[in-house]
Design an enzyme around this catalytic site. Sequence first.
Site, PDB file in Angstrom:
ATOM      1  N   LYS A 179      82.080  65.024  18.286  1.00 20.18           N
ATOM      2  CA  LYS A 179      82.208  65.304  16.857  1.00 20.18           C
ATOM      3  C   LYS A 179      82.978  64.172  16.186  1.00 20.18           C
ATOM      4  O   LYS A 179      84.174  64.020  16.383  1.00 20.18           O
ATOM      5  CB  LYS A 179      82.945  66.619  16.583  1.00 20.18           C
ATOM      6  CG  LYS A 179      82.764  67.048  15.113  1.00 20.18           C
ATOM      7  CD  LYS A 179      83.707  68.129  14.674  1.00 20.18           C
ATOM      8  CE  LYS A 179      85.054  67.613  14.259  1.00 20.18           C
ATOM      9  NZ  LYS A 179      85.029  66.669  13.120  1.00 20.18           N
ATOM     10  N   GLU A 254      95.043  61.794  22.772  1.00 23.78           N
ATOM     11  CA  GLU A 254      95.645  60.536  22.304  1.00 23.78           C
ATOM     12  C   GLU A 254      96.077  60.789  20.863  1.00 23.78           C
ATOM     13  O   GLU A 254      95.252  60.911  19.978  1.00 23.78           O
ATOM     14  CB  GLU A 254      94.644  59.389  22.416  1.00 23.78           C
ATOM     15  CG  GLU A 254      95.328  58.040  22.488  1.00 23.78           C
ATOM     16  CD  GLU A 254      95.466  57.366  21.142  1.00 23.78           C
ATOM     17  OE1 GLU A 254      96.459  57.681  20.435  1.00 23.78           O
ATOM     18  OE2 GLU A 254      94.604  56.546  20.813  1.00 23.78           O
ATOM     19  N   CYS A 288      96.908  54.363  15.219  1.00 22.66           N
ATOM     20  CA  CYS A 288      97.828  55.255  15.929  1.00 22.66           C
ATOM     21  C   CYS A 288      98.988  54.484  16.546  1.00 22.66           C
ATOM     22  O   CYS A 288     100.093  54.993  16.665  1.00 22.66           O
ATOM     23  CB  CYS A 288      97.081  56.074  16.970  1.00 22.66           C
ATOM     24  SG  CYS A 288      96.100  55.077  18.073  1.00 22.66           S
ATOM     25  N   GLU A 386     104.837  60.245  11.384  1.00 27.13           N
ATOM     26  CA  GLU A 386     103.735  59.291  11.321  1.00 27.13           C
ATOM     27  C   GLU A 386     103.123  59.311   9.919  1.00 27.13           C
ATOM     28  O   GLU A 386     102.748  60.366   9.414  1.00 27.13           O
ATOM     29  CB  GLU A 386     102.667  59.639  12.355  1.00 27.13           C
ATOM     30  CG  GLU A 386     101.564  58.592  12.376  1.00 27.13           C
ATOM     31  CD  GLU A 386     100.519  58.841  13.447  1.00 27.13           C
ATOM     32  OE1 GLU A 386     100.033  59.978  13.542  1.00 27.13           O
ATOM     33  OE2 GLU A 386     100.188  57.892  14.183  1.00 27.13           O
TER      34      GLU A 386
HETATM   35  P1  ADP Z   1      93.553  63.744   9.952  1.00 27.15           P
HETATM   36  O1  ADP Z   1      94.356  64.916   9.454  1.00 27.15           O
HETATM   37  O2  ADP Z   1      94.204  62.417   9.753  1.00 27.15           O
HETATM   38  O3  ADP Z   1      92.152  63.773   9.500  1.00 27.15           O
HETATM   39  P2  ADP Z   1      93.039  65.138  12.381  1.00 27.15           P
HETATM   40  O4  ADP Z   1      93.816  65.169  13.639  1.00 27.15           O
HETATM   41  O5  ADP Z   1      93.070  66.350  11.512  1.00 27.15           O
HETATM   42  O6  ADP Z   1      93.518  63.880  11.563  1.00 27.15           O
HETATM   43  O7  ADP Z   1      91.511  64.804  12.687  1.00 27.15           O
HETATM   44  C1  ADP Z   1      91.025  64.148  13.837  1.00 27.15           C
HETATM   45  C2  ADP Z   1      89.772  64.843  14.318  1.00 27.15           C
HETATM   46  O8  ADP Z   1      90.108  66.175  14.696  1.00 27.15           O
HETATM   47  C3  ADP Z   1      88.672  64.990  13.281  1.00 27.15           C
HETATM   48  O9  ADP Z   1      87.413  64.836  13.920  1.00 27.15           O
HETATM   49  C4  ADP Z   1      88.843  66.408  12.789  1.00 27.15           C
HETATM   50  O10 ADP Z   1      87.656  66.960  12.276  1.00 27.15           O
HETATM   51  C5  ADP Z   1      89.249  67.107  14.065  1.00 27.15           C
HETATM   52  N1  ADP Z   1      89.982  68.356  13.879  1.00 27.15           N
HETATM   53  C6  ADP Z   1      90.799  68.701  12.861  1.00 27.15           C
HETATM   54  N2  ADP Z   1      91.277  69.952  13.034  1.00 27.15           N
HETATM   55  C7  ADP Z   1      90.759  70.415  14.196  1.00 27.15           C
HETATM   56  C8  ADP Z   1      90.877  71.654  14.935  1.00 27.15           C
HETATM   57  N3  ADP Z   1      91.627  72.641  14.497  1.00 27.15           N
HETATM   58  N4  ADP Z   1      90.199  71.761  16.093  1.00 27.15           N
HETATM   59  C9  ADP Z   1      89.434  70.754  16.558  1.00 27.15           C
HETATM   60  N5  ADP Z   1      89.283  69.590  15.908  1.00 27.15           N
HETATM   61  C10 ADP Z   1      89.922  69.401  14.745  1.00 27.15           C
END
Ligand code: ADP
Length: 490
Positions: A179, A254, A288, A386
């Site tokens: 994804k 990560e 990161c 961060e």
């Molecule tokens: P940001 O907030 O900077 O977008 P995230 O950690 O939220 O960073 O996003 C990184 C990835 O994790 C994206 O692909 C996002 O769609 C996904 N993501 C966000 N929330 C969830 C969740 N609850 N479970 C699984 N994947 C998630």
Amino acid sequence: MSVTQSKPEAMFINGEWTEGSSSNRIPVCDPSSEEVIAEIPDASVADVDAAVAAARHAFDQGGWPQTTAQERGRILFRIAEKIRAEAPQLAELESRNTGKPIVEAEFDIADAATCFEYYGGLATKVSGLVNPVPDNALSLSLKEPVGVAGQIIPWNYPLLMAAWKLAPALAAGCACVLKPAEQTPLTALKLAGWLGECGVPPGVINIVTGLGETAGARIVEHPHVDKIAFTGSAAVGKLIMKSAADTLKRVTLELGGKSPNIFFADADFEAAIDGALFGVFINQGEVCSAGSRVLVERSIYPKFVEAMTEKARSIKLGPPLDRDTKMGPLVSREQYDRVCKYQEIGKSEAKVAIGGGQPASFGRGYYVEPTIFYDVDNSARIAREEIFGPVAAVIPFDDEADALKIANDTPFGLAAAVWSRDIYRALRMVKAIRAGIVWVNHMQPTYVEAPWGGYKQSGFGRELGVHGIDEYLETKQVHINLNEQPIGWY
Ligand code: ADP
Ligand code: MG
């Protein structure tokens, strides 16, 4: 090239394009114009389930794990070759969708190809062990693919992060459900369109587009997914680890960082100033491993802040596709708001050397100024949290012990850099810093051949290098009795 003409506005499941079962679409933006350049399906639980079923089938019945390592390696080489052949359009698409300077996007695309090449080569070097058991027996450790890997990636290096995830998984013989971040799915979808011609069987790589909280969360909880590989925020990493516990999935994370970039007075001064800026402003600071805490020995501190500030003035903000742009807009409105908020927090916690706001000249787009705060205390929020944007916190230190104390005083532990000509001191620091990556007299060089990952709350597991493929392998112990007699116990 027109992005809109080339967009695959669908997901890639079981080797086919699908709109998915939901009528919702997610707009994808160009952060420099704020215009919508594509719309992607908002994957539902049923769509994720279809992708997992396709991956499961490819793994359990489709014969993918039974292909030879040579065959899988050649497929990876073909993917790399295709990426290189299409690099100009991929770089342009990446630059448009993320806002990163085109020159940086070109490096990312080349690195993505290199990653497929590396794991294409490594596919045939995975081998087990013969264990010296004290018996008339042959004891083996076999390496086998872990199964179906759910892979969730962020928006800062979209195709490169896809490569870091897909390449080792395929080399190991896993099937994948990837994804991309909802903000930046376009290059991964481009790649999907070429997988068939590169020889990837249907179902081996599935790409679902959707939101984290729905599609991402479903991948993590799905009982038929064996392993989750995630790159993203620490907050989401914690959610993923909790959710994955219900099905005891293997998890590698990560996560973020607040990496110290440490400058001793004896460092090469010009190189140090460059390294301090590069460490925190490359890719708009959306990295990161950004060297967002700049630790400077007190004897050179005023001169250092002044020189860093002076050189930062020459960083050219501009449209991502201009070849002389050194910093583009941030990726999204959400990220822009977040960085602006930290700029304000910083002004209440420290002194501003440069930046602290938004450039007036563009009129639109998520541009923020490269920002340097100094006289920052390590307990300040801008030194602890961060930011994921072009915001540096410059912190003075007294001596080696003080530098080390400040460097390690953080919940994170992804990366660090030490600048000094004194090899004794540099190496003492290397050993004492609690981080997964330590650079000496450089910051940020990242090679597919060398391991990548964090200590502490920056996550666990290692990507890249020979270590990266281990995360997609199980170890099976095989004991072969060579005694033809009964064991004679009864
Ligand atoms: P940001 O907030 O900077 O977008 P995230 O950690 O939220 O960073 O996003 C990184 C990835 O994790 C994206 O692909 C996002 O769609 C996904 N993501 C966000 N929330 C969830 C969740 N609850 N479970 C699984 N994947 C998630
Ligand atoms: Mg998020």
